[in-house]
Design an enzyme around this catalytic site. Sequence first.
Site, PDB file in Angstrom:
ATOM      1  N   ARG A  83      22.893 -51.296 -92.550  1.00 50.33           N
ATOM      2  CA  ARG A  83      21.468 -49.850 -92.026  1.00 50.33           C
ATOM      3  C   ARG A  83      20.596 -49.234 -92.838  1.00 50.33           C
ATOM      4  O   ARG A  83      21.415 -48.906 -93.803  1.00 50.33           O
ATOM      5  CB  ARG A  83      23.302 -48.672 -91.545  1.00 50.33           C
ATOM      6  CG  ARG A  83      22.650 -47.405 -91.698  1.00 50.33           C
ATOM      7  CD  ARG A  83      23.950 -46.822 -91.298  1.00 50.33           C
ATOM      8  NE  ARG A  83      24.270 -44.523 -91.441  1.00 50.33           N
ATOM      9  CZ  ARG A  83      23.771 -44.560 -92.415  1.00 50.33           C
ATOM     10  NH1 ARG A  83      24.180 -44.306 -93.759  1.00 50.33           N
ATOM     11  NH2 ARG A  83      24.176 -42.885 -92.306  1.00 50.33           N
ATOM     12  N   HIS A 127      17.452 -38.919 -92.582  1.00 49.31           N
ATOM     13  CA  HIS A 127      17.954 -39.608 -93.665  1.00 49.31           C
ATOM     14  C   HIS A 127      17.734 -38.651 -95.384  1.00 49.31           C
ATOM     15  O   HIS A 127      17.256 -38.890 -95.917  1.00 49.31           O
ATOM     16  CB  HIS A 127      18.541 -40.586 -94.728  1.00 49.31           C
ATOM     17  CG  HIS A 127      19.470 -40.683 -95.816  1.00 49.31           C
ATOM     18  ND1 HIS A 127      20.492 -42.038 -94.812  1.00 49.31           N
ATOM     19  CD2 HIS A 127      20.475 -40.482 -96.651  1.00 49.31           C
ATOM     20  CE1 HIS A 127      21.690 -41.570 -95.596  1.00 49.31           C
ATOM     21  NE2 HIS A 127      22.432 -40.628 -97.206  1.00 49.31           N
ATOM     22  N   GLU A 172      24.235 -36.709 -92.110  1.00 49.60           N
ATOM     23  CA  GLU A 172      25.207 -35.712 -92.978  1.00 49.60           C
ATOM     24  C   GLU A 172      24.232 -34.482 -92.674  1.00 49.60           C
ATOM     25  O   GLU A 172      24.490 -33.732 -93.742  1.00 49.60           O
ATOM     26  CB  GLU A 172      25.304 -36.264 -94.646  1.00 49.60           C
ATOM     27  CG  GLU A 172      26.063 -37.454 -94.449  1.00 49.60           C
ATOM     28  CD  GLU A 172      26.234 -37.930 -96.599  1.00 49.60           C
ATOM     29  OE1 GLU A 172      25.929 -36.745 -97.046  1.00 49.60           O
ATOM     30  OE2 GLU A 172      27.541 -38.535 -96.379  1.00 49.60           O
ATOM     31  N   ASN A 301      30.917 -41.143 -92.949  1.00 47.30           N
ATOM     32  CA  ASN A 301      30.816 -41.570 -94.646  1.00 47.30           C
ATOM     33  C   ASN A 301      31.439 -40.520 -95.617  1.00 47.30           C
ATOM     34  O   ASN A 301      32.079 -39.198 -95.346  1.00 47.30           O
ATOM     35  CB  ASN A 301      30.034 -40.471 -95.225  1.00 47.30           C
ATOM     36  CG  ASN A 301      28.360 -41.902 -94.501  1.00 47.30           C
ATOM     37  OD1 ASN A 301      28.547 -42.597 -93.285  1.00 47.30           O
ATOM     38  ND2 ASN A 301      27.072 -41.173 -94.586  1.00 47.30           N
ATOM     39  N   TYR A 303      34.026 -40.787 -99.246  1.00 43.17           N
ATOM     40  CA  TYR A 303      33.823 -41.167-100.589  1.00 43.17           C
ATOM     41  C   TYR A 303      35.743 -40.392-101.260  1.00 43.17           C
ATOM     42  O   TYR A 303      36.239 -41.066-102.020  1.00 43.17           O
ATOM     43  CB  TYR A 303      32.700 -40.570-101.017  1.00 43.17           C
ATOM     44  CG  TYR A 303      31.420 -40.955-100.588  1.00 43.17           C
ATOM     45  CD1 TYR A 303      31.102 -42.414-101.597  1.00 43.17           C
ATOM     46  CD2 TYR A 303      30.569 -40.753 -99.391  1.00 43.17           C
ATOM     47  CE1 TYR A 303      29.980 -42.870-100.911  1.00 43.17           C
ATOM     48  CE2 TYR A 303      29.900 -41.363 -99.429  1.00 43.17           C
ATOM     49  CZ  TYR A 303      29.209 -42.604 -99.660  1.00 43.17           C
ATOM     50  OH  TYR A 303      27.810 -43.592 -99.718  1.00 43.17           O
ATOM     51  N   GLU A 367      29.131 -44.962 -94.021  1.00 38.42           N
ATOM     52  CA  GLU A 367      29.075 -45.439 -95.514  1.00 38.42           C
ATOM     53  C   GLU A 367      30.871 -45.461 -95.719  1.00 38.42           C
ATOM     54  O   GLU A 367      31.244 -44.227 -96.026  1.00 38.42           O
ATOM     55  CB  GLU A 367      28.549 -44.019 -96.119  1.00 38.42           C
ATOM     56  CG  GLU A 367      26.822 -44.353 -95.868  1.00 38.42           C
ATOM     57  CD  GLU A 367      26.044 -43.050 -96.945  1.00 38.42           C
ATOM     58  OE1 GLU A 367      26.430 -42.292 -97.744  1.00 38.42           O
ATOM     59  OE2 GLU A 367      25.026 -42.480 -95.865  1.00 38.42           O
TER      60      GLU A 367
HETATM   61  C1  GBH Z   1      25.919 -39.515 -99.277  1.00 40.11           C
HETATM   62  O1  GBH Z   1      25.972 -38.731 -99.798  1.00 40.11           O
HETATM   63  C2  GBH Z   1      25.270 -40.115 -98.689  1.00 40.11           C
HETATM   64  O2  GBH Z   1      24.279 -40.162 -97.270  1.00 40.11           O
HETATM   65  C3  GBH Z   1      24.320 -40.476 -98.983  1.00 40.11           C
HETATM   66  O3  GBH Z   1      22.322 -41.162 -99.387  1.00 40.11           O
HETATM   67  C4  GBH Z   1      24.693 -41.103-100.967  1.00 40.11           C
HETATM   68  O4  GBH Z   1      24.188 -42.071-101.370  1.00 40.11           O
HETATM   69  C5  GBH Z   1      25.859 -41.374-101.054  1.00 40.11           C
HETATM   70  O5  GBH Z   1      26.530 -40.208-100.413  1.00 40.11           O
HETATM   71  C6  GBH Z   1      27.157 -40.940-101.915  1.00 40.11           C
HETATM   72  O6  GBH Z   1      26.798 -40.096-102.655  1.00 40.11           O
HETATM   73  O7  GBH Z   1      28.696 -31.098-102.134  1.00 40.11           O
HETATM   74  O8  GBH Z   1      30.406 -30.041-103.912  1.00 40.11           O
HETATM   75  O9  GBH Z   1      31.352 -30.367-101.150  1.00 40.11           O
HETATM   76  C7  GBH Z   1      27.636 -37.701 -99.652  1.00 40.11           C
HETATM   77  C8  GBH Z   1      27.928 -36.548-100.065  1.00 40.11           C
HETATM   78  C9  GBH Z   1      29.226 -36.366-101.923  1.00 40.11           C
HETATM   79  C10 GBH Z   1      29.203 -34.782-100.195  1.00 40.11           C
HETATM   80  C11 GBH Z   1      30.649 -35.345-101.980  1.00 40.11           C
HETATM   81  C12 GBH Z   1      29.828 -33.801-100.370  1.00 40.11           C
HETATM   82  C13 GBH Z   1      31.331 -33.090-101.902  1.00 40.11           C
HETATM   83  C14 GBH Z   1      31.366 -32.203-103.154  1.00 40.11           C
HETATM   84  N1  GBH Z   1      28.647 -36.328-100.334  1.00 40.11           N
HETATM   85  N2  GBH Z   1      30.876 -34.387-101.770  1.00 40.11           N
HETATM   86  S1  GBH Z   1      30.413 -30.769-102.618  1.00 40.11           S
END
Ligand code: GBH
Length: 462
Positions: A83, A127, A172, A301, A303, A367
């Site tokens: 991707r 993106h 996103e 995605n 995390y 992701e």
């Molecule tokens: C993804 O974003 C992206 O698609 C990617 O490009 C990036 O490198 C990867 O993850 C790692 O960051 O913003 O205060 O609510 C993830 C973005 C991260 C957004 C966690 C929400 C939670 C804290 N997300 N975030 S807050």
Amino acid sequence: DARLHPTTELTFPAGFRWGTATAAYQIEGAAGEDGRTPSIWDTFSRTPGKVRNGDTGDIAADHYHRLREDVALMRDLGVTDYRFSVSWPRVQPTGRGPGEQKGLDFYRRLTDELREAGIRPVATLYHWDLPQELEDAGGWPHRDTAERFAEYAALVAGALGDRVAMWTTLNEPWCAAFLGYASGVHAPGRTDPVAALRAAHHLNLAHGRAVRVLRAALPASAEISLTLNLHAVRALSDSEADRDAARRIDALGNRVFLDPVFHGRLPADLVEDTAALTDWSFVRDGDLEVAATPIDSLGINYYSPTVVAAGTSASPSPWPGADRHVRFVPAPGPRTAMDWPVDAQGLYELLTRLRDELPEVPLVITENGAAYDDYADPSGDVHDPERVAYLHAHLAAVHRALADGVDVRGYFLWSLLDNFEWAYGYGKRFGIVHVDFASQRRTPKDSARWYADVIARGGLPQ
Ligand code: GBH
């Protein structure tokens, strides 16, 4: 196959797609080459104070000049899918009108190379790297940007339609709208809550317009999708006030996209919660129908989970209208180098919720991964045991969801390479392949060998 690998504990279905993911601005570099113009991320990262250490994507992982080497790394991993995202200002420098052939040729070379390696190309159209000219004309809060996006989608479909198996319109949109226009921690760095709500709507509209364009231009076999960073929201307690806080974040973090895209409606509670900010009159007749144009799968995605309670948040925040109602609570337990909690159960919860709410929609994890500081031993091997543990736990959660009837088609590990981690610059490393940004040398980490083994087995070892 469990017979071939007797120590394989959790076997995934045949045909499960094993991938890695990247994004153009985070890896390509070559920011001024072959006709590419600045995107909002070039402008933002070159503005002092916006990105840690003053880092920019000018060179990044120099992938623009190293695509063969990077595809070879993936061939060695044995991934079935890759991707990547297309840089809008590289292929349509002014954000309108004719394409830039040199930019399009780069993605034709990349996809040729992938296909030769037996890897399915999965392309994301957006993106986060909006051509700066379009931001100057109003950006995502401005309705015309959705039309520009549909034209851009047609351009890319024309150039790559014969060679890309799966298409994602947006990555996103929550981040693009709310981190870009409300909290300002992402490009273009605006802090206007109403602009962010308008952006969210225009991203939904742009998505739907692009789906229609892609459907008309692509072969019937093409899979068309959207990737959301859905929030696995939990209330700190069962109290009505805490549950109301969770409802608000679910509306602003999830249903603001899910409801238009899958049900052709705005969440009524969101409209009510934000009534003091806007009457939503920027949503025109027919827009929600366009946003709801059917797609073939939903990309997720994931995390970390999000824990909330009744309270207040500092502003500017990425949550228009919720600042005086919601407090974000640090989840307990271990953290990654981003200080994000490690909680695979959140992924399981998200997947089973989607099974219940959208039973017809196939899901793809587009992701998942973690930033950790890795370390090299004297022989040069790079070790990242925490990443292996994180990936194992999250794939086990996916396996549990599959066993419970969730239709998950694939998993894309973020990320193939260490890269430009947005506002954190190069200080945070998500790659399973280490990149020395001085020499551009690539060194697969332990996690890369671990992932190759998982793919070869079709499942997780004990
Ligand atoms: C993804 O974003 C992206 O698609 C990617 O490009 C990036 O490198 C990867 O993850 C790692 O960051 O913003 O205060 O609510 C993830 C973005 C991260 C957004 C966690 C929400 C939670 C804290 N997300 N975030 S807050």
